[in-house]
Design a protein around this motif. Sequence first.
Motif, PDB file in Angstrom:
ATOM      1  N   PHE A   1      53.193 -35.757 -22.327  1.00 30.26           N
ATOM      2  CA  PHE A   1      53.834 -35.466 -23.388  1.00 30.26           C
ATOM      3  C   PHE A   1      53.266 -36.702 -24.665  1.00 30.26           C
ATOM      4  CE2 PHE A   1      57.533 -36.832 -26.585  1.00 30.26           C
ATOM      5  CZ  PHE A   1      57.319 -35.546 -27.685  1.00 30.26           C
ATOM      6  N   HIS A   2      53.133 -37.979 -23.739  1.00 27.87           N
ATOM      7  CA  HIS A   2      52.361 -38.824 -24.362  1.00 27.87           C
ATOM      8  C   HIS A   2      51.131 -38.366 -24.730  1.00 27.87           C
ATOM      9  CE1 HIS A   2      50.696 -42.628 -25.300  1.00 27.87           C
ATOM     10  NE2 HIS A   2      52.224 -43.552 -25.848  1.00 27.87           N
ATOM     11  N   ALA A   3      50.356 -38.052 -24.220  1.00 31.01           N
ATOM     12  CA  ALA A   3      49.235 -37.268 -24.456  1.00 31.01           C
ATOM     13  C   ALA A   3      49.002 -36.112 -25.723  1.00 31.01           C
ATOM     14  CB  ALA A   3      48.652 -36.976 -23.171  1.00 31.01           C
ATOM     15  N   ALA A   4      50.102 -35.480 -25.479  1.00 29.32           N
ATOM     16  CA  ALA A   4      50.010 -34.727 -26.518  1.00 29.32           C
ATOM     17  C   ALA A   4      50.709 -34.774 -28.031  1.00 29.32           C
ATOM     18  CB  ALA A   4      50.906 -33.341 -26.849  1.00 29.32           C
ATOM     19  N   THR A   5      51.037 -36.063 -27.877  1.00 30.25           N
ATOM     20  CA  THR A   5      51.197 -36.835 -29.054  1.00 30.25           C
ATOM     21  C   THR A   5      50.785 -37.809 -29.397  1.00 30.25           C
ATOM     22  OG1 THR A   5      52.814 -38.382 -28.268  1.00 30.25           O
ATOM     23  CG2 THR A   5      53.875 -36.648 -28.467  1.00 30.25           C
ATOM     24  N   THR A   6      49.235 -38.503 -28.601  1.00 29.05           N
ATOM     25  CA  THR A   6      48.711 -39.863 -28.922  1.00 29.05           C
ATOM     26  C   THR A   6      47.615 -39.346 -29.009  1.00 29.05           C
ATOM     27  OG1 THR A   6      48.850 -40.416 -26.677  1.00 29.05           O
ATOM     28  CG2 THR A   6      50.300 -41.471 -28.490  1.00 29.05           C
ATOM     29  N   GLY A   7      47.018 -38.266 -28.756  1.00 31.26           N
ATOM     30  CA  GLY A   7      45.218 -37.161 -28.615  1.00 31.26           C
ATOM     31  C   GLY A   7      44.750 -37.988 -26.649  1.00 31.26           C
ATOM     32  N   LYS A   8      45.568 -38.775 -26.352  1.00 31.34           N
ATOM     33  CA  LYS A   8      45.212 -39.729 -24.896  1.00 31.34           C
ATOM     34  C   LYS A   8      45.378 -39.373 -24.070  1.00 31.34           C
ATOM     35  CE  LYS A   8      44.219 -44.118 -27.701  1.00 31.34           C
ATOM     36  NZ  LYS A   8      44.904 -45.516 -27.648  1.00 31.34           N
ATOM     37  N   GLN A   9      44.826 -38.634 -23.184  1.00 24.06           N
ATOM     38  CA  GLN A   9      44.773 -38.198 -21.504  1.00 24.06           C
ATOM     39  C   GLN A   9      44.730 -39.298 -20.743  1.00 24.06           C
ATOM     40  OE1 GLN A   9      45.370 -35.322 -20.688  1.00 24.06           O
ATOM     41  NE2 GLN A   9      44.434 -33.853 -22.494  1.00 24.06           N
ATOM     42  N   PRO A  10      46.294 -38.978 -19.963  1.00 24.06           N
ATOM     43  CA  PRO A  10      46.025 -40.059 -19.328  1.00 24.06           C
ATOM     44  C   PRO A  10      45.724 -40.279 -18.148  1.00 24.06           C
ATOM     45  CG  PRO A  10      48.266 -38.228 -18.818  1.00 24.06           C
ATOM     46  CD  PRO A  10      47.159 -37.781 -19.835  1.00 24.06           C
ATOM     47  N   ASN A  11      45.229 -41.543 -17.166  1.00 24.95           N
ATOM     48  CA  ASN A  11      44.440 -42.081 -16.756  1.00 24.95           C
ATOM     49  C   ASN A  11      44.390 -41.624 -15.373  1.00 24.95           C
ATOM     50  OD1 ASN A  11      42.416 -42.636 -18.615  1.00 24.95           O
ATOM     51  ND2 ASN A  11      43.758 -45.165 -18.346  1.00 24.95           N
ATOM     52  N   ASN A  12      45.792 -41.769 -14.703  1.00 26.40           N
ATOM     53  CA  ASN A  12      46.094 -41.322 -13.598  1.00 26.40           C
ATOM     54  C   ASN A  12      46.785 -39.632 -12.788  1.00 26.40           C
ATOM     55  OD1 ASN A  12      47.921 -41.736 -14.946  1.00 26.40           O
ATOM     56  ND2 ASN A  12      49.873 -42.066 -13.358  1.00 26.40           N
ATOM     57  N   LEU A  13      46.372 -38.961 -14.546  1.00 24.47           N
ATOM     58  CA  LEU A  13      46.367 -37.172 -13.875  1.00 24.47           C
ATOM     59  C   LEU A  13      45.142 -36.813 -14.397  1.00 24.47           C
ATOM     60  CD1 LEU A  13      50.045 -36.786 -15.382  1.00 24.47           C
ATOM     61  CD2 LEU A  13      49.164 -37.673 -13.710  1.00 24.47           C
ATOM     62  N   LEU A  14      44.850 -35.293 -13.339  1.00 27.54           N
ATOM     63  CA  LEU A  14      43.613 -34.292 -13.605  1.00 27.54           C
ATOM     64  C   LEU A  14      43.806 -33.921 -15.879  1.00 27.54           C
ATOM     65  CD1 LEU A  14      42.668 -32.423 -11.156  1.00 27.54           C
ATOM     66  CD2 LEU A  14      41.703 -34.360 -11.742  1.00 27.54           C
ATOM     67  N   PRO A  15      42.939 -33.696 -16.308  1.00 23.84           N
ATOM     68  CA  PRO A  15      43.791 -34.015 -17.845  1.00 23.84           C
ATOM     69  C   PRO A  15      43.858 -31.876 -17.306  1.00 23.84           C
ATOM     70  CG  PRO A  15      41.134 -34.011 -17.305  1.00 23.84           C
ATOM     71  CD  PRO A  15      41.666 -34.299 -16.372  1.00 23.84           C
ATOM     72  N   ILE A  16      44.576 -31.430 -18.712  1.00 24.63           N
ATOM     73  CA  ILE A  16      44.828 -30.116 -18.727  1.00 24.63           C
ATOM     74  C   ILE A  16      43.873 -30.027 -19.723  1.00 24.63           C
ATOM     75  CG2 ILE A  16      46.849 -28.250 -19.263  1.00 24.63           C
ATOM     76  CD1 ILE A  16      48.356 -29.784 -17.940  1.00 24.63           C
ATOM     77  N   LEU A  17      43.304 -29.248 -19.267  1.00 25.96           N
ATOM     78  CA  LEU A  17      42.213 -28.851 -20.689  1.00 25.96           C
ATOM     79  C   LEU A  17      42.483 -27.664 -21.292  1.00 25.96           C
ATOM     80  CD1 LEU A  17      39.438 -30.640 -18.175  1.00 25.96           C
ATOM     81  CD2 LEU A  17      40.477 -31.125 -20.010  1.00 25.96           C
ATOM     82  N   GLY A  18      42.560 -26.386 -19.908  1.00 26.43           N
ATOM     83  CA  GLY A  18      42.777 -25.259 -20.896  1.00 26.43           C
ATOM     84  C   GLY A  18      40.979 -24.349 -21.170  1.00 26.43           C
ATOM     85  N   GLY A  19      41.478 -23.242 -21.503  1.00 28.81           N
ATOM     86  CA  GLY A  19      39.852 -22.654 -21.725  1.00 28.81           C
ATOM     87  C   GLY A  19      39.539 -21.757 -20.873  1.00 28.81           C
ATOM     88  N   GLU A  20      38.617 -21.022 -20.486  1.00 33.27           N
ATOM     89  CA  GLU A  20      37.996 -20.470 -19.615  1.00 33.27           C
ATOM     90  C   GLU A  20      37.416 -20.808 -18.955  1.00 33.27           C
ATOM     91  OE1 GLU A  20      37.185 -16.838 -20.246  1.00 33.27           O
ATOM     92  OE2 GLU A  20      37.752 -17.678 -22.128  1.00 33.27           O
ATOM     93  N   ARG A  21      37.247 -20.362 -17.219  1.00 36.36           N
ATOM     94  CA  ARG A  21      37.101 -20.659 -16.113  1.00 36.36           C
ATOM     95  C   ARG A  21      36.024 -20.811 -15.844  1.00 36.36           C
ATOM     96  NH1 ARG A  21      39.827 -18.164 -11.388  1.00 36.36           N
ATOM     97  NH2 ARG A  21      42.275 -18.060 -12.256  1.00 36.36           N
ATOM     98  N   LYS A  22      34.603 -20.203 -16.313  1.00 37.73           N
ATOM     99  CA  LYS A  22      33.278 -20.467 -16.286  1.00 37.73           C
ATOM    100  C   LYS A  22      33.792 -21.864 -16.662  1.00 37.73           C
ATOM    101  CE  LYS A  22      32.760 -15.721 -17.786  1.00 37.73           C
ATOM    102  NZ  LYS A  22      32.250 -15.397 -18.848  1.00 37.73           N
ATOM    103  N   ALA A  23      32.947 -22.644 -15.848  1.00 37.72           N
ATOM    104  CA  ALA A  23      31.858 -24.172 -15.482  1.00 37.72           C
ATOM    105  C   ALA A  23      32.752 -25.036 -16.478  1.00 37.72           C
ATOM    106  CB  ALA A  23      30.308 -24.253 -17.138  1.00 37.72           C
ATOM    107  N   MET A  24      34.634 -24.361 -15.676  1.00 36.63           N
ATOM    108  CA  MET A  24      35.206 -25.211 -16.338  1.00 36.63           C
ATOM    109  C   MET A  24      35.356 -26.650 -15.437  1.00 36.63           C
ATOM    110  SD  MET A  24      39.570 -24.435 -16.888  1.00 36.63           S
ATOM    111  CE  MET A  24      40.048 -24.942 -15.526  1.00 36.63           C
ATOM    112  N   PRO A  25      35.803 -28.222 -16.018  1.00 40.08           N
ATOM    113  CA  PRO A  25      36.148 -29.421 -14.953  1.00 40.08           C
ATOM    114  C   PRO A  25      37.022 -29.283 -14.031  1.00 40.08           C
ATOM    115  CG  PRO A  25      35.645 -29.707 -17.752  1.00 40.08           C
ATOM    116  CD  PRO A  25      35.743 -28.387 -17.940  1.00 40.08           C
ATOM    117  N   LYS A  26      37.304 -30.200 -13.167  1.00 43.08           N
ATOM    118  CA  LYS A  26      38.281 -30.121 -12.520  1.00 43.08           C
ATOM    119  C   LYS A  26      38.861 -30.640 -13.315  1.00 43.08           C
ATOM    120  CE  LYS A  26      38.772 -32.569  -8.304  1.00 43.08           C
ATOM    121  NZ  LYS A  26      38.940 -33.191  -7.634  1.00 43.08           N
ATOM    122  N   GLY A  27      40.342 -29.523 -13.451  1.00 37.43           N
ATOM    123  CA  GLY A  27      41.608 -29.882 -14.283  1.00 37.43           C
ATOM    124  C   GLY A  27      42.943 -29.039 -14.358  1.00 37.43           C
TER     125      GLY A  27
END
Length: 168
Positions: free
Chosen positions: A107-133
């Motif tokens: 929630f803090h990440a959604a309001t500040t735009g900064k991803q937490p360092n200790n969690l895999l980021p929720i990235l969304g999008g297509e499955r193709k060439a998607m980073p870890k998360g």
Amino acid sequence: MLAQRYLQGDTLDSGEMDKLNELVALWQACLQDISWFLRCLNESIARQGNAENKCRGRFWEGRFKSQALLDEQALAACMAYVDLNPVRAKIAKTSEESNFTPIRQRFHAATTGKQPNNLLPILGGERKAMPKGPPFQLDHYLELVDWSGRQLNPQKWGAIDENIPPIL
């Protein structure tokens, strides 16, 4: 005693060394076994809890359970279950207020735009060439948790009050 003597520098005969080697192999096997670890953890917590509550018996019904998360839907359901535990237990009124859960950091990440360092980021999008998360969008996940937390469940104590504004 053999291990203590060995560590103190005492000389052990071949029979004692063979027995010590067997014990070391057993200890190594135990230390690599999650079931053994959880059994030991369960025992110490059960003894302490039983002493505090002046009762007897097992503290947990089983040592642990394992469930394979085979698709995105199962992953989202598991994440939401963990994130809603404090709400369901009436420890927190909303998921974003619950301490020690990933949802608060997300929630803090959604309001500040900064991803937490200790969690895999929720990235969304297509499955193709998607980073870890996790493979879904952060705002969709936050809405899922908020909606799920508002559903009344007769087997759970708490839910997010309908008068509280939505998470987003």
